[in-house]
Design a protein around this motif. Structure first.
Motif, PDB file in Angstrom:
ATOM      1  N   GLY A   1     -11.495  -7.564  -5.925  1.00 38.84           N
ATOM      2  CA  GLY A   1     -11.519  -6.931  -7.232  1.00 38.84           C
ATOM      3  C   GLY A   1     -11.103  -5.479  -7.207  1.00 38.84           C
ATOM      4  O   GLY A   1     -10.766  -4.907  -8.248  1.00 38.84           O
ATOM      5  N   ARG A   2     -11.079  -4.848  -6.031  1.00 40.11           N
ATOM      6  CA  ARG A   2     -10.733  -3.432  -5.939  1.00 40.11           C
ATOM      7  C   ARG A   2      -9.236  -3.183  -5.982  1.00 40.11           C
ATOM      8  O   ARG A   2      -8.798  -2.050  -6.228  1.00 40.11           O
ATOM      9  N   VAL A   3      -8.423  -4.208  -5.757  1.00 36.48           N
ATOM     10  CA  VAL A   3      -6.977  -3.983  -5.773  1.00 36.48           C
ATOM     11  C   VAL A   3      -6.503  -3.563  -7.159  1.00 36.48           C
ATOM     12  O   VAL A   3      -5.543  -2.804  -7.306  1.00 36.48           O
TER      13      VAL A   3
ATOM     14  N   ASP B   1      -4.401   3.007 -10.881  1.00 39.75           N
ATOM     15  CA  ASP B   1      -4.257   4.410 -10.509  1.00 39.75           C
ATOM     16  C   ASP B   1      -2.792   4.768 -10.297  1.00 39.75           C
ATOM     17  O   ASP B   1      -2.310   5.819 -10.753  1.00 39.75           O
ATOM     18  N   LEU B   2      -2.062   3.877  -9.635  1.00 41.77           N
ATOM     19  CA  LEU B   2      -0.644   4.122  -9.388  1.00 41.77           C
ATOM     20  C   LEU B   2       0.155   4.063 -10.691  1.00 41.77           C
ATOM     21  O   LEU B   2       1.053   4.890 -10.921  1.00 41.77           O
ATOM     22  N   ALA B   3      -0.172   3.100 -11.558  1.00 39.71           N
ATOM     23  CA  ALA B   3       0.518   2.996 -12.848  1.00 39.71           C
ATOM     24  C   ALA B   3       0.310   4.254 -13.683  1.00 39.71           C
ATOM     25  O   ALA B   3       1.244   4.741 -14.345  1.00 39.71           O
ATOM     26  N   CYS B   4      -0.891   4.797 -13.661  1.00 40.09           N
ATOM     27  CA  CYS B   4      -1.172   6.029 -14.405  1.00 40.09           C
ATOM     28  C   CYS B   4      -0.391   7.209 -13.831  1.00 40.09           C
ATOM     29  O   CYS B   4       0.039   8.103 -14.589  1.00 40.09           O
ATOM     30  N   GLU B   5      -0.171   7.220 -12.516  1.00 42.08           N
ATOM     31  CA  GLU B   5       0.662   8.258 -11.918  1.00 42.08           C
ATOM     32  C   GLU B   5       2.093   8.157 -12.440  1.00 42.08           C
ATOM     33  O   GLU B   5       2.746   9.177 -12.712  1.00 42.08           O
ATOM     34  N   PHE B   6       2.596   6.945 -12.585  1.00 43.03           N
ATOM     35  CA  PHE B   6       3.929   6.746 -13.162  1.00 43.03           C
ATOM     36  C   PHE B   6       3.979   7.307 -14.580  1.00 43.03           C
ATOM     37  O   PHE B   6       4.920   8.014 -14.957  1.00 43.03           O
TER      38      PHE B   6
ATOM     39  N   PHE C   1       2.829   8.804   1.245  1.00 41.58           N
ATOM     40  CA  PHE C   1       2.770   9.911   2.203  1.00 41.58           C
ATOM     41  C   PHE C   1       1.588  10.847   1.973  1.00 41.58           C
ATOM     42  O   PHE C   1       1.114  11.482   2.906  1.00 41.58           O
ATOM     43  N   ARG C   2       1.084  10.919   0.757  1.00 43.54           N
ATOM     44  CA  ARG C   2      -0.014  11.843   0.482  1.00 43.54           C
ATOM     45  C   ARG C   2      -1.348  11.143   0.244  1.00 43.54           C
ATOM     46  O   ARG C   2      -2.396  11.735   0.421  1.00 43.54           O
ATOM     47  N   ARG C   3      -1.290   9.896  -0.194  1.00 43.97           N
ATOM     48  CA  ARG C   3      -2.537   9.184  -0.513  1.00 43.97           C
ATOM     49  C   ARG C   3      -2.358   7.705  -0.168  1.00 43.97           C
ATOM     50  O   ARG C   3      -2.429   6.842  -1.020  1.00 43.97           O
ATOM     51  N   SER C   4      -2.079   7.450   1.081  1.00 40.37           N
ATOM     52  CA  SER C   4      -1.734   6.089   1.492  1.00 40.37           C
ATOM     53  C   SER C   4      -2.945   5.165   1.441  1.00 40.37           C
ATOM     54  O   SER C   4      -4.083   5.583   1.682  1.00 40.37           O
ATOM     55  N   LEU C   5      -2.673   3.914   1.127  1.00 46.00           N
ATOM     56  CA  LEU C   5      -3.732   2.919   1.041  1.00 46.00           C
ATOM     57  C   LEU C   5      -4.437   2.695   2.379  1.00 46.00           C
ATOM     58  O   LEU C   5      -5.673   2.589   2.404  1.00 46.00           O
ATOM     59  N   PRO C   6      -3.727   2.623   3.520  1.00 42.33           N
ATOM     60  CA  PRO C   6      -4.438   2.443   4.800  1.00 42.33           C
ATOM     61  C   PRO C   6      -5.484   3.517   5.054  1.00 42.33           C
ATOM     62  O   PRO C   6      -6.559   3.240   5.588  1.00 42.33           O
TER      63      PRO C   6
ATOM     64  N   GLY D   1       0.022  -2.190   4.868  1.00 41.14           N
ATOM     65  CA  GLY D   1      -0.801  -1.698   3.775  1.00 41.14           C
ATOM     66  C   GLY D   1      -0.104  -0.658   2.918  1.00 41.14           C
ATOM     67  O   GLY D   1      -0.708  -0.117   1.988  1.00 41.14           O
ATOM     68  N   LEU D   2       1.156  -0.372   3.210  1.00 42.23           N
ATOM     69  CA  LEU D   2       1.907   0.611   2.429  1.00 42.23           C
ATOM     70  C   LEU D   2       2.562  -0.055   1.225  1.00 42.23           C
ATOM     71  O   LEU D   2       2.849  -1.269   1.242  1.00 42.23           O
ATOM     72  N   TRP D   3       2.793   0.727   0.189  1.00 45.39           N
ATOM     73  CA  TRP D   3       3.567   0.223  -0.944  1.00 45.39           C
ATOM     74  C   TRP D   3       5.014   0.109  -0.498  1.00 45.39           C
ATOM     75  O   TRP D   3       5.585   1.048   0.067  1.00 45.39           O
ATOM     76  N   THR D   4       5.597  -1.046  -0.740  1.00 43.52           N
ATOM     77  CA  THR D   4       6.929  -1.329  -0.213  1.00 43.52           C
ATOM     78  C   THR D   4       7.825  -1.917  -1.290  1.00 43.52           C
ATOM     79  O   THR D   4       7.361  -2.323  -2.357  1.00 43.52           O
ATOM     80  N   THR D   5       9.117  -1.982  -0.988  1.00 46.24           N
ATOM     81  CA  THR D   5      10.079  -2.576  -1.895  1.00 46.24           C
ATOM     82  C   THR D   5      11.215  -3.170  -1.071  1.00 46.24           C
ATOM     83  O   THR D   5      11.118  -3.265   0.156  1.00 46.24           O
ATOM     84  N   THR D   6      12.273  -3.564  -1.722  1.00 44.51           N
ATOM     85  CA  THR D   6      13.443  -4.123  -1.047  1.00 44.51           C
ATOM     86  C   THR D   6      14.635  -3.211  -1.284  1.00 44.51           C
ATOM     87  O   THR D   6      14.720  -2.532  -2.317  1.00 44.51           O
TER      88      THR D   6
END
Length: 537
Positions: free
Chosen positions: A261-263, A269-274, A208-213, A188-193
């Motif tokens: 629909g909540r995703v 929210d994450l895009a706005c943080e960027f 680390f501060r506002r994790s999805l899980p 459930g964490l945001w991940t990458t390669t």
């Protein structure tokens, strides 16, 4: 006759006039050059449908979808062609090339030598970051819009992508992208390669501060509006509206959340943080932020009627678009923003109508089909393992055995196709020769360019609408039933820029024009394999 002093004044006035005229002409020429955007928001929406948008427009905010209808360009009839997956559609959007050219022909690929399924972007060279998936964009065989944005400023422009799933994130970031992020199914964490090296602070803070899980423990998906406001909903749904929780009791809660629909709220929210915490659009380059949203019919509903869930997804997305674009305009200014939204075809449903209604249906078993086809070919040509594999409605024949018996491969394929056509639940069976020759399906040209002959089976079957398929052969395959339904609904594409005259275009348009059109509006090169010219909007 002019005196010397007057001659000097006269010459000075002429010179001043010439200089003024020169700079005036230069200023006019500069002002005539159309500006380039400082920020491109690239948005894909799985399942976006013009009919649903039109139905719900009275309930939408003024700054979401209605912003595009009032001030943008709408393409209501965009065609991706047949036999298209969400990964393939994403690649078409960002490369302008068909799957046979860009290399992304499906979500997964089947290796007929090992009978194993793997992700279309699998790359064992790069480990996952907080994920077991090992992926990279190297399977994309051409350049993408993200690549061209990066190359335009020699790598100083940013290209980030955020999506629920890996395919859309990586494809929209491209080979040269700064980074691509998606939600891991297991953690459930945001991940990458590890392929991408840039890890911005907003993403690190998110995990680390506002994790999805942690957030999912108390998150609920229920109607955004009063149930009676949703149009065309039966009375029992109004009295007993949907409600979904994503607690730890559900072992697949992250998968369920990603299809809900909540995703879209999480991605916004994450895009706005960027946008708030990074210097997008203010460094003298074009930056790009790519997002993928989801308005697919929810595949895990309380009952088969998931209309309210679908409408709620649209309403939530409308709110999210309003928040997102307002934040982007606040960051770079309306005049410096280019937004495009591309709908991509919805995924197959996993919910079948209740048997009590008597709608014709059935279950197709690939394991049974392989067994019967093998016995049929044995009866014709002798003992042997004639069928070596199956994946996603593709049957793979034993090419080595056919050669050893000195039989004609094309003839065996035809025999197998004729037999499979007679099986319950199968509407048609197509040989790979039919696909290559462009004589299969309602749109044979599109089917040919959307297929990979290298990975395609010897025979591909089509399933009767209403029937479902569960892969009971491959251990790695998704066991969720796929209920087949004829969905010839076109996708919707929208553009928003101060340089565009508002208009709605209803003529049929090939999806391959999206990438070159975005490139033209951004004043950058089109991806190197773009197969069609841009629209002149």
């Amino acid at each position: 006759m002019l005196y010397p002093q007057k001659k000097f004044i006269f010459k000075t006035l002429i010179l001043a006039g010439l200089i003024t005229g020169f700079f005036s002409n230069e200023t006019t020429a500069q002002s005539a050059i159309p500006p380039r955007p400082k920020l491109i928001l690239g948005i894909m929406v799985e399942g976006l449908n013009e009919d649903n948008i039109s139905m719900l427009r009275p309930l939408f905010t003024k700054d979401g979808f209605n912003r595009f209808y009032n001030d943008g360009v709408i393409l209501t009839n965009v065609d991706f062609g047949s036999k298209i997956s969400n990964a393939s559609a994403a690649a078409i959007v960002y490369t302008g090339a068909s799957p046979v050219t860009n290399g992304i022909f499906a979500n997964e690929k089947f290796d007929r030598r090992t009978n194993r399924i793997s992700h279309i972007l699998r790359d064992t060279t790069y480990i996952g970051n907080t994920s077991t998936q090992i992926l990279s964009p190297k399977a994309i065989t051409v350049s993408t819009l993200g690549d061209e944005v990066r190359l335009d400023a020699s790598g100083t422009g940013w290209v980030y992508s955020i999506a629920p799933d890996a395919s859309q994130a990586i494809i929209s970031a491209g080979h040269a992208g700064s980074n691509a992020y998606w939600i891991d199914d297991k953690t459930g964490l945001w991940t990458t390669t590890a392929y991408y090296k840039d890890i911005p602070a907003p993403m690190s803070n998110r995990n680390f501060r506002r994790s999805l899980p942690t957030m999912l423990d108390t998150l609920t998906w229920k109607p955004l509006l009063k149930p009676e406001l949703y149009p065309y909903i039966p009375e029992y749904k109004i009295k007993y509206p949907f409600r979904y929780n994503f607690t730890k009791k559900d072992s697949d809660r992250f998968i369920h959340f990603k299809q809900s629909g909540r995703v879209n709220d999480e991605i916004t929210d994450l895009a706005c943080e960027f946008l708030k915490n990074m210097d997008f659009g203010n460094r003298g380059t074009i930056d790009m932020l790519n997002l993928t949203f989801n308005v697919n019919p929810y595949p895990f509903p309380i009952n088969a009627d998931n209309r309210m869930e679908l409408m709620d997804s649209y309403l939530r997305l409308d709110n999210d678009l309003s928040i997102l674009i307002n934040e982007a305009e606040k960051k770079v200014g309306k005049e410096n923003l280019l937004v495009f939204i591309s709908g991509i075809p919805a995924r197959r449903q996993s919910v079948r109508d209740d048997d009590k209604w008597g709608i014709p249906s059935g279950d197709f078993s690939p394991k049974k089909a392989v067994s019967l086809l093998n016995m049929y070919l044995m009866a014709l040509h002798g003992n042997g393992n004639w069928v070596t594999g199956y994946f996603d409605r593709n049957f793979y024949l034993n090419v080595d055995l056919i050669k050893d018996k000195q039989l004609d491969l094309s003839s065996i394929r035809k025999e197998a196709a004729e037999f499979l056509t007679r099986m319950s639940g199968v509407s048609s069976a197509i040989t790979v020769e039919d696909i290559i020759a462009g004589r299969a399906g309602d749109n044979p040209t599109a089917l040919k360019r959307n297929s990979s002959i290298k990975h395609s089976g010897d025979i591909t079957i089509e399933i009767i609408p209403g029937w479902s398929v569960v892969d009971d052969i491959n251990l790695q395959a998704d066991k969720t039933p796929q209920v087949f339904r004829e969905n010839i609904s076109p996708s919707t594409v929208m553009f928003y820029s101060p340089l565009l005259e508002p208009q709605i275009i209803e003529t049929r348009i090939d999806a391959r024009v999206i990438a070159p059109t975005v490139a033209r509006l951004a004043k950058i090169r089109a991806p190197n394999a773009a197969e069609l010219p841009p629209l002149r909007l």
